[in-house]
Design a protein around this motif. Sequence first.
Motif, mmCIF file in Angstrom:
data_model
loop_
_atom_site.group_PDB
_atom_site.id
_atom_site.type_symbol
_atom_site.label_atom_id
_atom_site.label_comp_id
_atom_site.label_asym_id
_atom_site.label_seq_id
_atom_site.Cartn_x
_atom_site.Cartn_y
_atom_site.Cartn_z
ATOM 1 N N TYR A 99 0.831 -1.346 0.138
ATOM 2 C CA TYR A 99 -0.191 -0.018 0.076
ATOM 3 C C TYR A 99 0.703 1.104 -0.231
ATOM 4 O O TYR A 99 2.135 1.179 0.214
ATOM 5 C CB TYR A 99 -1.093 -0.020 0.963
ATOM 6 C CG TYR A 99 -2.022 -1.210 1.343
ATOM 7 C CD1 TYR A 99 -3.059 -1.377 0.644
ATOM 8 C CD2 TYR A 99 -1.503 -2.335 1.934
ATOM 9 C CE1 TYR A 99 -3.905 -2.274 0.605
ATOM 10 C CE2 TYR A 99 -2.177 -3.379 2.135
ATOM 11 C CZ TYR A 99 -3.487 -3.252 1.397
ATOM 12 O OH TYR A 99 -4.448 -4.528 1.718
ATOM 13 N N TRP A 108 -4.790 0.977 -9.272
ATOM 14 C CA TRP A 108 -4.618 0.130 -8.153
ATOM 15 C C TRP A 108 -3.852 -0.964 -8.919
ATOM 16 O O TRP A 108 -3.924 -1.210 -10.190
ATOM 17 C CB TRP A 108 -5.893 -0.584 -7.718
ATOM 18 C CG TRP A 108 -6.790 0.459 -6.898
ATOM 19 C CD1 TRP A 108 -7.603 1.201 -7.171
ATOM 20 C CD2 TRP A 108 -6.272 0.995 -5.359
ATOM 21 N NE1 TRP A 108 -7.997 1.997 -5.942
ATOM 22 C CE2 TRP A 108 -7.277 1.901 -4.985
ATOM 23 C CE3 TRP A 108 -5.317 0.650 -4.502
ATOM 24 C CZ2 TRP A 108 -6.999 2.488 -3.928
ATOM 25 C CZ3 TRP A 108 -5.284 1.310 -3.382
ATOM 26 C CH2 TRP A 108 -5.887 2.145 -3.038
ATOM 27 N N LEU A 113 -6.460 2.694 0.970
ATOM 28 C CA LEU A 113 -7.065 1.568 0.588
ATOM 29 C C LEU A 113 -8.185 1.577 -0.419
ATOM 30 O O LEU A 113 -8.773 2.545 -0.744
ATOM 31 C CB LEU A 113 -7.967 1.048 1.846
ATOM 32 C CG LEU A 113 -6.944 0.919 3.226
ATOM 33 C CD1 LEU A 113 -8.006 0.700 4.551
ATOM 34 C CD2 LEU A 113 -5.963 0.031 3.103
ATOM 35 N N GLY A 166 -3.504 -3.199 -3.878
ATOM 36 C CA GLY A 166 -2.871 -2.078 -3.633
ATOM 37 C C GLY A 166 -2.439 -1.183 -4.373
ATOM 38 O O GLY A 166 -2.613 -1.484 -5.329
#
Length: 530
Positions: A85, A124, A188, A210
Amino acid sequence: MKKKLVSILLCAALAVTAFTGCGSSDPEEEAKSKAALEGSDTEGGTKTTGAEGVFTYAIGGDTGNTLNPLTADDRWGLMTCHLLYSPAYYIYADGTVDYILAESMEPSEDGLTYTMKLKEGLKWSDGKPLTADDIIYTYEEQNKQTENLFIGGKPIQFQKVDDLTVEFKLPSVCASAMEMLSSEASILPKHYFEGKNTFDINMLEEEVVGAGPYVLEEYQTGQHLKFKKNPNYANGEANIDTIVYRIIENNDTATLALQNGEIDAWIGLPDLLDPYQDNDGFNITNYSEGRVAYMRLNPKSPNMQEKSYREGILYAMDREEIMVAAYTDKEFFDLGYSFLPPNNSYYSDDVEKWEQDLDKAKELTADGSKALKLCYVEEDPVQTNQGLTIQAELKEIGIEVELAGMNQAAYMKVAYDNENTEYDIFLGGYVMGVDPDIYSSLFVSTKDNMINYNNAEIDQLFADGNGTLDEDERKEIYDEVQKKVSEEAIFYPFGSNLRTLVTTARVDGLEEAKFVPIYTFGDLSKLELK
């Protein structure tokens, strides 16, 4: 997601994971670890350690197969989250801001609104677009979990302007807001978690989505975590194709693996560094995490009610002797006299240092208890050596100390029970952040209050320091806070220990990756292999 509370809890016993197994050798465990080293990185048992495009880092513990980016609270879990992340931006210890997902974060003139602009075209790891909706979702979920994004008891509000812009509305001026909003959230994916009804991820069965520099490719319990580079990483594709976190709990096993070329990096111990000294095949780097090691006296203990008695205990201490016992040599630590680490720009040593004075110590403790109980983590040789030294120093003034070692879980339970009366002294340590207000969680009675203070003057000073944007005024306030905390004779800092990273000579780009607390590297994508 790294939270301030998590930072305190984790790093109160931070040395545990870094030093477990020092000087010990379990043949069965060595055999098991060696077997794991010799062929489990890829299908069919082919060894990839030392291979082109693979960087292998020995970590001292297993993350466990369940990862929760909102509640990860151990070093290895946080290191894993850091790869998978990304925050919108990251603030380094020198104040440098590294914008990752965000292009900018700007305060309004009155300091009550911060505007975040995201970079264009963010994705992402699964290819879905990353937008302002994900930013707001992350911070709103954070507010449901803790009050770490609250100011004066009121939450920060979040407002979407467009797909690339978010406004953060503060209830009042907060000098630490920029760092607070950075350290509190790795962003997130809303589309992944919203319908999931949990932030737990089973890494053996589920895909982890992530926006970090790497994507989880494989997890094998007790053996390793394997990551491949994320082609959608906001700061560009990583230089190294594959990262492996190899789980080796025994340090003797780890150092042998490093010498044999089976791993590329290991956090070294002072007494195990000889093979790497003056050796062209390896590089040794000492760096600071800004960690503060300390001893604290328990104000709830019946033995510690009198301030003069507590002062006598502190006058018996020799912090340099304690740190040498823990870290063997002065090159591995810096002495410190404040709750702020020596490398913090607000650090002041214009405080009561409690320099050792045995005559004064004997006088002040003459009418007090001659038997005390010290709580520490028994599997941590650093704390063990600190405890033995403190025991010897207090014996010099006629006080017997019972060393009450316990496992980490038991320690955490009693050390942060603010009503505990059984133990008189606790050993600990923490890694916090850059802004001095972040440390208010340690001492302010209305916050986490991990050191167990109840001083209205200190509470107000912290509030005043965070409520002004005038740097000169803040410096003056935090100088006073540091003095007041020291004068309470409850908290006794030893200083800041350094971490030692040993890498093989083929590892390059260490300066570009930047050393940081907890994660080792700020951005692993910048590492290179020669």
